[in-house]
Motif scaffolding. Sequence first.
Motif, mmCIF file in Angstrom:
data_model
loop_
_atom_site.group_PDB
_atom_site.id
_atom_site.type_symbol
_atom_site.label_atom_id
_atom_site.label_comp_id
_atom_site.label_asym_id
_atom_site.label_seq_id
_atom_site.Cartn_x
_atom_site.Cartn_y
_atom_site.Cartn_z
ATOM 1 N N LYS A 98 96.758 42.128 -52.736
ATOM 2 C CA LYS A 98 97.395 41.706 -51.430
ATOM 3 C C LYS A 98 98.104 40.413 -51.570
ATOM 4 O O LYS A 98 98.364 39.617 -50.847
ATOM 5 C CB LYS A 98 96.295 41.486 -50.167
ATOM 6 N N LYS A 99 98.747 40.231 -52.856
ATOM 7 C CA LYS A 99 99.525 39.221 -53.203
ATOM 8 C C LYS A 99 100.874 39.655 -53.448
ATOM 9 O O LYS A 99 100.918 40.942 -54.095
ATOM 10 C CB LYS A 99 98.905 38.293 -54.300
ATOM 11 N N THR A 100 101.813 38.944 -53.120
ATOM 12 C CA THR A 100 103.275 39.367 -53.501
ATOM 13 C C THR A 100 103.623 38.649 -54.749
ATOM 14 O O THR A 100 103.664 37.592 -54.892
ATOM 15 C CB THR A 100 104.423 39.122 -52.353
ATOM 16 N N LYS A 101 104.244 39.537 -55.746
ATOM 17 C CA LYS A 101 104.585 38.939 -57.034
ATOM 18 C C LYS A 101 105.928 39.547 -57.349
ATOM 19 O O LYS A 101 106.386 40.762 -56.934
ATOM 20 C CB LYS A 101 103.633 39.403 -58.045
ATOM 21 N N LYS A 102 106.695 38.958 -58.420
ATOM 22 C CA LYS A 102 107.887 39.176 -58.532
ATOM 23 C C LYS A 102 107.746 40.327 -60.004
ATOM 24 O O LYS A 102 106.670 40.220 -60.593
ATOM 25 C CB LYS A 102 108.613 38.099 -59.499
ATOM 26 N N LEU A 134 113.574 31.660 -47.150
ATOM 27 C CA LEU A 134 112.850 32.986 -47.617
ATOM 28 C C LEU A 134 111.558 32.600 -48.593
ATOM 29 O O LEU A 134 110.831 33.313 -49.288
ATOM 30 C CB LEU A 134 113.549 34.002 -48.460
ATOM 31 N N ASN A 135 111.491 31.280 -49.371
ATOM 32 C CA ASN A 135 110.619 30.845 -50.175
ATOM 33 C C ASN A 135 108.993 30.957 -49.960
ATOM 34 O O ASN A 135 108.430 31.249 -50.762
ATOM 35 C CB ASN A 135 111.014 29.441 -50.679
ATOM 36 N N ASP A 136 108.819 31.026 -48.625
ATOM 37 C CA ASP A 136 107.460 30.998 -48.309
ATOM 38 C C ASP A 136 107.008 32.519 -48.475
ATOM 39 O O ASP A 136 105.788 32.672 -48.663
ATOM 40 C CB ASP A 136 107.264 30.328 -46.633
ATOM 41 N N PHE A 137 107.811 33.508 -48.179
ATOM 42 C CA PHE A 137 107.509 34.914 -48.622
ATOM 43 C C PHE A 137 107.108 34.817 -50.082
ATOM 44 O O PHE A 137 105.971 35.566 -50.537
ATOM 45 C CB PHE A 137 108.236 35.616 -48.096
ATOM 46 N N LYS A 138 107.954 34.345 -50.806
ATOM 47 C CA LYS A 138 107.582 34.408 -52.287
ATOM 48 C C LYS A 138 106.463 33.678 -52.939
ATOM 49 O O LYS A 138 105.899 34.229 -53.725
ATOM 50 C CB LYS A 138 108.912 34.008 -52.938
#
Length: 235
Positions: A12-16, A112-116
């Motif tokens: 459940k983590k957003t990654k590049k 948008l940095n907080d999403f990243k």
Amino acid sequence: MLKIYKTSTVEKKTKKVKKMTTDCWIDLIVPTTDEIDKVATRTGVDKNLILKLLDTDELPRVEQEDNATLIVIDIPYLEEKAEHKYKTYPLGIIITNNNYIITVSVKKTTMLNDFKRNIVKDFRTAKKTRFLIQILLKSANSYLKALKEVNNDIEAKEKVLKKSTENKDLVELLETEKTLVYFITSLKANDAVLEKLSKGIVLPLYEGDLDLLEDAIIENKQAIEMAGIYRDILS
């Protein structure tokens, strides 16, 4: 610049990530022609739709294409090397029918940095409507934060003007008023976009989405009111 992000179904983590796959978020910041071609080929989005979003004069709106929905809003940018001097520029969000979400910006933004960084609660790249609404709420919050800084700047300049009425000080106040005009115009246009989305006709609203959208509408209206008050004070 082209960057791709995806939320892991396990962690459940957003990654590049390196590849564009369904349910990913494609972030385009002043993209090159090659990057636009690559995204258009992979997602099936008309590249002219992306190219239009690189125009700084694009107006906030909702537009539905054959295979995608486009939402354009204005967001505040702090001008480089200019304290408390803001302008607004368009941010495009494209939600495709084949499960991609694309953001297109003409300027590098920190919004948008907080999403990243996985700071935004309940953010998932697969939940595209929710992601869109979270961006709208983040935008409204950004205006409120910027307006507090502008107000502090007005108060500081007011103290200076009590002692001096030099042209330089008056010109600075006029620049501040110009910022507020930009804000009011953009916030009212964003308000129309929010109201259109709230009807649930453009995109389906899922459980919890409407409450979040109402929060964004309230915050945006509050920002309109604040900007109007500060402009009246300046006048």
